[in-house]
Design a protein around this motif. Sequence first.
Motif, PDB file in Angstrom:
ATOM      1  N   ARG A 192      75.965  47.251  56.917  1.00 24.60           N
ATOM      2  CA  ARG A 192      76.560  45.920  56.187  1.00 24.60           C
ATOM      3  C   ARG A 192      77.034  46.223  54.857  1.00 24.60           C
ATOM      4  NH1 ARG A 192      71.875  43.228  55.944  1.00 24.60           N
ATOM      5  NH2 ARG A 192      71.558  43.487  53.738  1.00 24.60           N
ATOM      6  N   ASN A 193      78.007  45.442  54.614  1.00 19.52           N
ATOM      7  CA  ASN A 193      78.722  45.710  53.124  1.00 19.52           C
ATOM      8  C   ASN A 193      78.291  44.864  52.123  1.00 19.52           C
ATOM      9  OD1 ASN A 193      80.229  43.417  53.679  1.00 19.52           O
ATOM     10  ND2 ASN A 193      82.273  44.552  54.385  1.00 19.52           N
ATOM     11  N   THR A 194      79.001  44.837  51.258  1.00 21.28           N
ATOM     12  CA  THR A 194      78.622  44.301  49.806  1.00 21.28           C
ATOM     13  C   THR A 194      78.700  42.436  50.051  1.00 21.28           C
ATOM     14  OG1 THR A 194      80.336  44.503  48.774  1.00 21.28           O
ATOM     15  CG2 THR A 194      78.539  45.751  48.086  1.00 21.28           C
ATOM     16  N   ASP A 195      79.705  42.366  51.118  1.00 16.21           N
ATOM     17  CA  ASP A 195      80.181  40.844  51.518  1.00 16.21           C
ATOM     18  C   ASP A 195      79.173  40.372  52.775  1.00 16.21           C
ATOM     19  OD1 ASP A 195      81.915  40.809  49.430  1.00 16.21           O
ATOM     20  OD2 ASP A 195      83.418  41.853  50.836  1.00 16.21           O
ATOM     21  N   TYR A 196      78.306  41.202  52.984  1.00 12.74           N
ATOM     22  CA  TYR A 196      77.365  40.926  54.321  1.00 12.74           C
ATOM     23  C   TYR A 196      78.098  40.776  55.490  1.00 12.74           C
ATOM     24  CZ  TYR A 196      74.078  39.466  50.510  1.00 12.74           C
ATOM     25  OH  TYR A 196      73.357  39.645  49.150  1.00 12.74           O
ATOM     26  N   GLN A 197      79.159  41.258  55.759  1.00  9.42           N
ATOM     27  CA  GLN A 197      79.755  41.760  56.977  1.00  9.42           C
ATOM     28  C   GLN A 197      78.976  42.735  57.506  1.00  9.42           C
ATOM     29  OE1 GLN A 197      83.860  41.587  55.222  1.00  9.42           O
ATOM     30  NE2 GLN A 197      84.274  39.901  56.621  1.00  9.42           N
ATOM     31  N   GLU A 198      79.049  42.825  58.819  1.00  8.19           N
ATOM     32  CA  GLU A 198      78.397  43.952  59.699  1.00  8.19           C
ATOM     33  C   GLU A 198      79.224  44.682  60.358  1.00  8.19           C
ATOM     34  OE1 GLU A 198      75.141  42.259  61.746  1.00  8.19           O
ATOM     35  OE2 GLU A 198      74.050  41.538  59.963  1.00  8.19           O
ATOM     36  N   GLY A 199      79.001  45.993  60.731  1.00 15.76           N
ATOM     37  CA  GLY A 199      79.678  46.712  61.558  1.00 15.76           C
ATOM     38  C   GLY A 199      78.583  47.800  62.162  1.00 15.76           C
ATOM     39  N   LEU A 200      79.260  48.726  63.054  1.00 18.90           N
ATOM     40  CA  LEU A 200      78.653  49.600  64.123  1.00 18.90           C
ATOM     41  C   LEU A 200      78.808  50.930  63.771  1.00 18.90           C
ATOM     42  CD1 LEU A 200      76.186  49.552  66.195  1.00 18.90           C
ATOM     43  CD2 LEU A 200      78.441  49.259  67.923  1.00 18.90           C
ATOM     44  N   ILE A 201      77.762  51.716  63.567  1.00 18.52           N
ATOM     45  CA  ILE A 201      78.287  53.346  63.435  1.00 18.52           C
ATOM     46  C   ILE A 201      77.294  54.048  64.329  1.00 18.52           C
ATOM     47  CG2 ILE A 201      79.088  53.163  61.081  1.00 18.52           C
ATOM     48  CD1 ILE A 201      76.279  54.534  60.297  1.00 18.52           C
ATOM     49  N   ASP A 202      77.502  55.400  64.813  1.00 19.53           N
ATOM     50  CA  ASP A 202      76.871  56.059  65.840  1.00 19.53           C
ATOM     51  C   ASP A 202      75.654  56.990  64.848  1.00 19.53           C
ATOM     52  OD1 ASP A 202      78.387  58.362  64.925  1.00 19.53           O
ATOM     53  OD2 ASP A 202      79.546  58.473  67.089  1.00 19.53           O
ATOM     54  N   TRP A 203      75.089  57.876  65.271  1.00 15.44           N
ATOM     55  CA  TRP A 203      74.269  58.694  64.860  1.00 15.44           C
ATOM     56  C   TRP A 203      74.835  59.793  64.006  1.00 15.44           C
ATOM     57  CZ3 TRP A 203      71.142  62.414  68.561  1.00 15.44           C
ATOM     58  CH2 TRP A 203      72.279  63.195  69.419  1.00 15.44           C
ATOM     59  N   HIS A 204      76.199  60.035  64.207  1.00 12.53           N
ATOM     60  CA  HIS A 204      76.818  61.019  63.274  1.00 12.53           C
ATOM     61  C   HIS A 204      77.855  60.263  62.199  1.00 12.53           C
ATOM     62  CE1 HIS A 204      76.873  64.197  66.843  1.00 12.53           C
ATOM     63  NE2 HIS A 204      75.526  63.890  65.948  1.00 12.53           N
ATOM     64  N   GLY A 205      77.581  59.022  61.920  1.00 12.46           N
ATOM     65  CA  GLY A 205      78.168  58.239  60.766  1.00 12.46           C
ATOM     66  C   GLY A 205      79.593  57.794  61.649  1.00 12.46           C
ATOM     67  N   ASN A 206      80.062  58.005  62.562  1.00 11.47           N
ATOM     68  CA  ASN A 206      81.360  57.716  63.269  1.00 11.47           C
ATOM     69  C   ASN A 206      81.441  56.183  63.427  1.00 11.47           C
ATOM     70  OD1 ASN A 206      82.327  60.330  63.550  1.00 11.47           O
ATOM     71  ND2 ASN A 206      80.918  60.244  65.421  1.00 11.47           N
ATOM     72  N   VAL A 207      82.489  55.463  62.800  1.00 16.70           N
ATOM     73  CA  VAL A 207      82.637  53.862  63.008  1.00 16.70           C
ATOM     74  C   VAL A 207      82.922  53.626  64.510  1.00 16.70           C
ATOM     75  CG1 VAL A 207      83.815  52.119  61.968  1.00 16.70           C
ATOM     76  CG2 VAL A 207      83.162  53.597  60.403  1.00 16.70           C
ATOM     77  N   LEU A 208      82.332  52.739  65.028  1.00 20.22           N
ATOM     78  CA  LEU A 208      82.513  52.205  66.378  1.00 20.22           C
ATOM     79  C   LEU A 208      83.241  50.872  66.084  1.00 20.22           C
ATOM     80  CD1 LEU A 208      79.249  53.374  68.138  1.00 20.22           C
ATOM     81  CD2 LEU A 208      81.564  54.186  67.814  1.00 20.22           C
ATOM     82  N   LEU A 209      82.726  50.009  65.297  1.00 16.58           N
ATOM     83  CA  LEU A 209      83.268  48.609  64.960  1.00 16.58           C
ATOM     84  C   LEU A 209      83.174  48.750  63.195  1.00 16.58           C
ATOM     85  CD1 LEU A 209      81.291  46.252  67.493  1.00 16.58           C
ATOM     86  CD2 LEU A 209      83.759  47.150  67.512  1.00 16.58           C
ATOM     87  N   PRO A 210      84.356  48.074  62.747  1.00 16.77           N
ATOM     88  CA  PRO A 210      84.158  48.080  61.156  1.00 16.77           C
ATOM     89  C   PRO A 210      83.386  46.751  60.591  1.00 16.77           C
ATOM     90  CG  PRO A 210      86.478  47.184  62.330  1.00 16.77           C
ATOM     91  CD  PRO A 210      85.511  47.796  63.280  1.00 16.77           C
ATOM     92  N   CYS A 211      83.070  46.980  59.408  1.00 17.83           N
ATOM     93  CA  CYS A 211      82.372  45.489  58.826  1.00 17.83           C
ATOM     94  C   CYS A 211      83.299  44.442  58.716  1.00 17.83           C
ATOM     95  CB  CYS A 211      81.767  45.954  57.619  1.00 17.83           C
ATOM     96  SG  CYS A 211      80.509  47.376  57.483  1.00 17.83           S
ATOM     97  N   GLU A 212      83.398  43.580  59.954  1.00 17.15           N
ATOM     98  CA  GLU A 212      84.272  42.643  60.041  1.00 17.15           C
ATOM     99  C   GLU A 212      83.360  41.598  60.515  1.00 17.15           C
ATOM    100  OE1 GLU A 212      87.573  43.654  62.377  1.00 17.15           O
ATOM    101  OE2 GLU A 212      88.401  44.991  60.624  1.00 17.15           O
ATOM    102  N   TYR A 213      82.390  41.369  60.758  1.00 17.46           N
ATOM    103  CA  TYR A 213      81.401  40.634  61.769  1.00 17.46           C
ATOM    104  C   TYR A 213      80.101  40.112  61.026  1.00 17.46           C
ATOM    105  CZ  TYR A 213      84.144  43.113  65.272  1.00 17.46           C
ATOM    106  OH  TYR A 213      85.238  43.739  65.930  1.00 17.46           O
ATOM    107  N   GLY A 214      79.904  38.774  61.365  1.00 18.78           N
ATOM    108  CA  GLY A 214      78.911  37.953  60.667  1.00 18.78           C
ATOM    109  C   GLY A 214      77.651  38.541  61.235  1.00 18.78           C
ATOM    110  N   ASP A 215      77.613  39.079  62.378  1.00 20.28           N
ATOM    111  CA  ASP A 215      76.178  39.417  63.212  1.00 20.28           C
ATOM    112  C   ASP A 215      76.395  40.290  64.269  1.00 20.28           C
ATOM    113  OD1 ASP A 215      73.181  39.667  63.504  1.00 20.28           O
ATOM    114  OD2 ASP A 215      73.963  39.023  65.497  1.00 20.28           O
ATOM    115  N   ILE A 216      75.916  41.592  64.430  1.00 25.97           N
ATOM    116  CA  ILE A 216      76.169  42.567  65.431  1.00 25.97           C
ATOM    117  C   ILE A 216      74.588  43.029  66.146  1.00 25.97           C
ATOM    118  CG2 ILE A 216      76.649  44.763  66.069  1.00 25.97           C
ATOM    119  CD1 ILE A 216      78.822  44.940  64.148  1.00 25.97           C
ATOM    120  N   SER A 217      74.621  42.593  67.636  1.00 28.16           N
ATOM    121  CA  SER A 217      73.407  43.134  68.074  1.00 28.16           C
ATOM    122  C   SER A 217      73.701  43.827  69.323  1.00 28.16           C
ATOM    123  CB  SER A 217      72.476  41.880  68.341  1.00 28.16           C
ATOM    124  OG  SER A 217      73.428  40.981  69.167  1.00 28.16           O
ATOM    125  N   LEU A 218      72.844  44.390  70.217  1.00 33.64           N
ATOM    126  CA  LEU A 218      72.811  44.895  71.442  1.00 33.64           C
ATOM    127  C   LEU A 218      72.431  44.130  72.554  1.00 33.64           C
ATOM    128  CD1 LEU A 218      72.154  48.669  70.395  1.00 33.64           C
ATOM    129  CD2 LEU A 218      74.638  47.644  70.486  1.00 33.64           C
TER     130      LEU A 218
END
Length: 334
Positions: free
Chosen positions: A263-289
């Motif tokens: 989550r960034n300082t604007d409370y937008q959420e993103g998704l990364i993997d265990w190596h820090g690779n960005v799968l989804l940028p911080c552009e969302y209000g909520d992310i779940s699996l």
Amino acid sequence: HWILAITLDEATADQYDYSSFLSNDAFYLINTVDVYFISQDKEASCVASLTRDQYLDSSAYGEYINIQDRATNGITAYDSAFQPVATDLSYIYDEPVDGDGLVTFSSNGQYGLQDAQGNTVMEPSFQYIYDFYRDYAAVSTGEKEGLIDREGNVVLPAEFDEVELNYYLPEDPESESTSGYGAFGYFSVIQDGKAGFADETGAITCEPKYVADAVENCGISLLMTDAQGNVSIIAADGAETLIEGYDDVSALYYGSGLLYEVRNTDYQEGLIDWHGNVLLPCEYGDISLSADGNYAVTDNYDGYIDVYKLAFDQDGANAETEAPAETEAPAETE
């Protein structure tokens, strides 16, 4: 499936099994314990009558019941015909039979495994065999722990202080549990108070060098925050990645420790993997699996959700997302 019908004799305050909450001077000792099994069609039959010396405690598990003998203190598991299926259990609450019908048995103070037909699956070779979680069970020599599979094969030798459970696994369809040992062939281990990882061959893939009390076990990765507040992900394959540019990092449930929500300082959420690779940028209000761990669901609270399919390579080293299908969120209900 079980009812215990207990007959009592009057006793004194010096020795008793039961006392009456209605009277301060009413004390009783067990005389007999009749054990009834209730079948699926609701028919009850008495399968055993026990004396007080033969009964101290009990715990039922489906069509099996554990009985602790008062005279010997031993714990035996019985089936619906009151035939012993496991002897010398360690605890009255031990589950005697797992989903595959495996039971523990002892010989010369060591435990092994038998199948429902009494065939030896694993010779007695451990002081303790704990419950199976999915495909594996922890075993102990009394000092060190390891893992075995349902065929009785030693997956991890009993050389570790502890083999840790992974609570971030996809939900098991039968038990609805997210607990189990390992994922993608990796297992979390503790040695001398330090956390690390081993693989299904028993090889160390990440040296146990991280103080276990100072890291968060997220399954097949560790989340570590140093004294300066820097956050790193320690992957089971040995990669250590400093995670920068986010206000918060947390492992996602159902992600096995491979996927993290940021989550960034604007409370937008993103998704990364265990190596820090960005799968989804911080552009969302909520992310779940999804509970099966195969889909990432994003929501911007605009009435629509996006669903991304996650694709993992064979060893779980990387994850990718496929293009979303925009889906209208269901109407709210009161």
